[in-house]
Design a protein around this motif. Structure first.
Motif, PDB file in Angstrom:
ATOM      1  N   LEU A   1      26.847  37.457  29.314  1.00  0.00           N
ATOM      2  CA  LEU A   1      27.051  36.177  28.550  1.00  0.00           C
ATOM      3  C   LEU A   1      28.417  35.434  28.993  1.00  0.00           C
ATOM      4  O   LEU A   1      28.696  33.931  28.593  1.00  0.00           O
ATOM      5  CB  LEU A   1      26.730  36.792  27.151  1.00  0.00           C
ATOM      6  N   SER A   2      29.457  35.870  28.551  1.00  0.00           N
ATOM      7  CA  SER A   2      30.475  35.138  29.032  1.00  0.00           C
ATOM      8  C   SER A   2      30.931  34.737  30.181  1.00  0.00           C
ATOM      9  O   SER A   2      31.193  33.098  30.015  1.00  0.00           O
ATOM     10  CB  SER A   2      31.674  36.611  28.044  1.00  0.00           C
ATOM     11  N   ALA A   3      30.423  35.475  30.751  1.00  0.00           N
ATOM     12  CA  ALA A   3      31.067  34.451  32.175  1.00  0.00           C
ATOM     13  C   ALA A   3      29.742  33.590  33.183  1.00  0.00           C
ATOM     14  O   ALA A   3      30.000  31.987  32.911  1.00  0.00           O
ATOM     15  CB  ALA A   3      30.321  35.631  33.250  1.00  0.00           C
ATOM     16  N   SER A   4      28.235  33.748  32.297  1.00  0.00           N
ATOM     17  CA  SER A   4      27.317  32.566  31.793  1.00  0.00           C
ATOM     18  C   SER A   4      27.835  31.700  31.280  1.00  0.00           C
ATOM     19  O   SER A   4      27.479  30.031  31.751  1.00  0.00           O
ATOM     20  CB  SER A   4      25.657  32.994  31.847  1.00  0.00           C
ATOM     21  N   ALA A   5      28.682  31.468  30.171  1.00  0.00           N
ATOM     22  CA  ALA A   5      28.763  30.327  29.384  1.00  0.00           C
ATOM     23  C   ALA A   5      30.532  29.559  30.251  1.00  0.00           C
ATOM     24  O   ALA A   5      30.223  28.449  29.647  1.00  0.00           O
ATOM     25  CB  ALA A   5      29.856  30.558  27.945  1.00  0.00           C
ATOM     26  N   TYR A   6      30.879  30.226  31.360  1.00  0.00           N
ATOM     27  CA  TYR A   6      32.316  29.856  31.747  1.00  0.00           C
ATOM     28  C   TYR A   6      31.840  28.713  32.302  1.00  0.00           C
ATOM     29  O   TYR A   6      31.589  27.544  33.062  1.00  0.00           O
ATOM     30  CB  TYR A   6      33.269  31.052  32.059  1.00  0.00           C
ATOM     31  N   SER A   7      30.422  29.117  33.254  1.00  0.00           N
ATOM     32  CA  SER A   7      30.264  28.913  34.493  1.00  0.00           C
ATOM     33  C   SER A   7      28.809  27.668  34.054  1.00  0.00           C
ATOM     34  O   SER A   7      29.043  27.136  34.742  1.00  0.00           O
ATOM     35  CB  SER A   7      29.137  29.601  35.551  1.00  0.00           C
ATOM     36  N   PHE A   8      28.403  27.889  32.855  1.00  0.00           N
ATOM     37  CA  PHE A   8      26.998  26.391  32.033  1.00  0.00           C
ATOM     38  C   PHE A   8      27.799  25.240  32.134  1.00  0.00           C
ATOM     39  O   PHE A   8      27.342  24.219  31.893  1.00  0.00           O
ATOM     40  CB  PHE A   8      26.102  27.539  31.793  1.00  0.00           C
ATOM     41  N   VAL A   9      29.365  25.373  31.865  1.00  0.00           N
ATOM     42  CA  VAL A   9      29.582  24.546  31.385  1.00  0.00           C
ATOM     43  C   VAL A   9      29.844  23.010  31.677  1.00  0.00           C
ATOM     44  O   VAL A   9      29.088  22.375  31.025  1.00  0.00           O
ATOM     45  CB  VAL A   9      31.801  24.084  31.201  1.00  0.00           C
ATOM     46  N   PRO A  10      29.724  23.032  33.151  1.00  0.00           N
ATOM     47  CA  PRO A  10      29.320  21.326  33.671  1.00  0.00           C
ATOM     48  C   PRO A  10      27.277  21.307  33.065  1.00  0.00           C
ATOM     49  O   PRO A  10      27.309  19.812  32.351  1.00  0.00           O
ATOM     50  CB  PRO A  10      30.203  21.642  34.441  1.00  0.00           C
ATOM     51  N   ALA A  11      27.022  22.004  33.374  1.00  0.00           N
ATOM     52  CA  ALA A  11      25.763  21.521  33.258  1.00  0.00           C
ATOM     53  C   ALA A  11      25.366  21.273  31.807  1.00  0.00           C
ATOM     54  O   ALA A  11      24.742  20.208  31.206  1.00  0.00           O
ATOM     55  CB  ALA A  11      24.541  22.610  33.658  1.00  0.00           C
ATOM     56  N   VAL A  12      26.153  21.750  30.667  1.00  0.00           N
ATOM     57  CA  VAL A  12      26.120  21.996  29.983  1.00  0.00           C
ATOM     58  C   VAL A  12      26.061  20.518  28.771  1.00  0.00           C
ATOM     59  O   VAL A  12      25.913  20.170  28.290  1.00  0.00           O
ATOM     60  CB  VAL A  12      26.587  23.105  28.491  1.00  0.00           C
ATOM     61  N   ARG A  13      27.252  19.996  29.250  1.00  0.00           N
ATOM     62  CA  ARG A  13      27.937  18.942  29.314  1.00  0.00           C
ATOM     63  C   ARG A  13      27.224  17.910  29.014  1.00  0.00           C
ATOM     64  O   ARG A  13      27.039  16.668  28.379  1.00  0.00           O
ATOM     65  CB  ARG A  13      29.587  18.712  29.681  1.00  0.00           C
TER      66      ARG A  13
ATOM     67  N   TRP B   1      25.154  14.706  42.465  1.00  0.00           N
ATOM     68  CA  TRP B   1      23.704  15.770  42.056  1.00  0.00           C
ATOM     69  C   TRP B   1      22.568  15.722  43.365  1.00  0.00           C
ATOM     70  O   TRP B   1      22.188  16.542  43.588  1.00  0.00           O
ATOM     71  CB  TRP B   1      22.885  14.764  41.067  1.00  0.00           C
ATOM     72  N   GLN B   2      22.894  15.291  44.236  1.00  0.00           N
ATOM     73  CA  GLN B   2      22.496  14.979  46.122  1.00  0.00           C
ATOM     74  C   GLN B   2      22.853  16.863  46.678  1.00  0.00           C
ATOM     75  O   GLN B   2      22.295  17.076  47.212  1.00  0.00           O
ATOM     76  CB  GLN B   2      22.473  14.008  46.332  1.00  0.00           C
TER      77      GLN B   2
ATOM     78  N   LEU C   1      17.206  24.391  37.198  1.00  0.00           N
ATOM     79  CA  LEU C   1      17.233  24.978  36.237  1.00  0.00           C
ATOM     80  C   LEU C   1      17.899  23.735  35.307  1.00  0.00           C
ATOM     81  O   LEU C   1      18.417  24.039  33.471  1.00  0.00           O
ATOM     82  CB  LEU C   1      18.014  26.307  35.747  1.00  0.00           C
ATOM     83  N   PHE C   2      19.115  23.596  35.625  1.00  0.00           N
ATOM     84  CA  PHE C   2      20.054  22.520  35.021  1.00  0.00           C
ATOM     85  C   PHE C   2      19.854  21.159  34.667  1.00  0.00           C
ATOM     86  O   PHE C   2      20.355  20.526  34.468  1.00  0.00           O
ATOM     87  CB  PHE C   2      21.380  22.721  35.196  1.00  0.00           C
ATOM     88  N   ASN C   3      18.559  21.003  34.538  1.00  0.00           N
ATOM     89  CA  ASN C   3      18.160  19.499  34.263  1.00  0.00           C
ATOM     90  C   ASN C   3      18.705  18.636  33.400  1.00  0.00           C
ATOM     91  O   ASN C   3      18.618  19.466  32.502  1.00  0.00           O
ATOM     92  CB  ASN C   3      16.594  19.159  34.703  1.00  0.00           C
TER      93      ASN C   3
ATOM     94  N   GLY D   1      23.749  18.075  30.009  1.00  0.00           N
ATOM     95  CA  GLY D   1      22.837  18.340  28.869  1.00  0.00           C
ATOM     96  C   GLY D   1      23.381  17.750  27.080  1.00  0.00           C
ATOM     97  O   GLY D   1      22.885  16.340  26.621  1.00  0.00           O
ATOM     98  N   ILE D   2      24.530  17.932  26.925  1.00  0.00           N
ATOM     99  CA  ILE D   2      24.555  16.638  25.633  1.00  0.00           C
ATOM    100  C   ILE D   2      25.167  15.596  25.370  1.00  0.00           C
ATOM    101  O   ILE D   2      24.623  14.983  24.761  1.00  0.00           O
ATOM    102  CB  ILE D   2      26.627  17.938  25.587  1.00  0.00           C
ATOM    103  N   VAL D   3      25.720  14.798  26.301  1.00  0.00           N
ATOM    104  CA  VAL D   3      25.837  13.726  27.094  1.00  0.00           C
ATOM    105  C   VAL D   3      24.009  12.967  27.016  1.00  0.00           C
ATOM    106  O   VAL D   3      24.013  12.126  26.141  1.00  0.00           O
ATOM    107  CB  VAL D   3      26.065  13.173  28.408  1.00  0.00           C
ATOM    108  N   PHE D   4      23.059  13.578  27.886  1.00  0.00           N
ATOM    109  CA  PHE D   4      22.124  13.212  27.608  1.00  0.00           C
ATOM    110  C   PHE D   4      21.427  12.875  26.570  1.00  0.00           C
ATOM    111  O   PHE D   4      20.946  11.981  25.982  1.00  0.00           O
ATOM    112  CB  PHE D   4      21.075  13.768  28.918  1.00  0.00           C
ATOM    113  N   ALA D   5      21.349  14.499  25.941  1.00  0.00           N
ATOM    114  CA  ALA D   5      20.888  14.743  24.233  1.00  0.00           C
ATOM    115  C   ALA D   5      21.903  13.310  23.292  1.00  0.00           C
ATOM    116  O   ALA D   5      20.317  12.116  22.339  1.00  0.00           O
ATOM    117  CB  ALA D   5      21.058  15.662  24.059  1.00  0.00           C
TER     118      ALA D   5
END
Length: 173
Positions: A93-105, A8-9, A18-20, A107-111
């Motif tokens: 969107l295909s490229a973004s989906a791949y690069s967003f994986v860590p942030a989305v994970r 995080w640091q 953006l990926f909070n 977010g899912i865990v947080f939710a």
């Protein structure tokens, strides 16, 4: 190989904003709620929750300026058909989906930890508590992203199976 989770640091302030995980949790909640609503409206009561893999596509859709500038105003046609006429956005969107994986994970865990979404026995994600008050978020800058997340959830719900949708983007679960 998926991108690693940066500490995080070590993340830039833009990335942290953006990926909070709390912000992504809000978008995940909106996607799940819209997906559920569309499934119920279409009478698909056996598959009310959104598949795990589609969450990783819905968030880049909600956050993509190019997608949201070009997307239709209503969920009339299918996403798969629309992608055929917008190949550049498909690639983006295909490229973004791949690069967003860590942030989305994250977010899912947080939710899941916060108790706003849950996973059913079929592995589908659904809203757990419909009591979230989005009025404040709708009045500020988040409203555009919330609207896009709602649109993405509705459109994904009516566009076919998760495998078909991911294949249209050139992605695999």
């Amino acid at each position: 190989m998926r991108p690693p989770y940066p500490d995080w640091q070590q993340r830039s302030s833009d990335y942290r904003n953006l990926f909070n995980p709390a912000f992504l949790m809000l978008l995940i909640y909106c996607v799940c709620e819209a997906y559920e609503t569309e499934c119920i409206r279409r009478g698909k009561l056996d598959t009310v929750g959104i598949p795990y893999a589609l969450i990783f596509l819905a968030l880049p859709m909600a956050l993509s300026k190019s997608f949201n500038d070009e997307r239709p105003k209503r969920v009339a046609g299918t996403l798969v058909n629309w992608l055929r006429t917008h190949p550049v956005i498909n690639i983006d969107l295909s490229a973004s989906a791949y690069s967003f994986v860590p942030a989305v994970r994250e977010g899912i865990v947080f939710a899941l930890q916060a108790g706003y979404v849950e996973v059913d026995e079929k592995g589908l994600f659904a809203v757990k508590d419909k009591a979230i008050n989005l009025e404040l978020a709708k009045k500020i800058e988040l409203s555009r992203h919330i609207e896009n997340a709602n649109f993405s959830g509705r459109w994904l719900a009516k566009s076919g199976s998760a495998a078909t949708i991911l294949e249209a983007f050139g992605l695999r679960p």
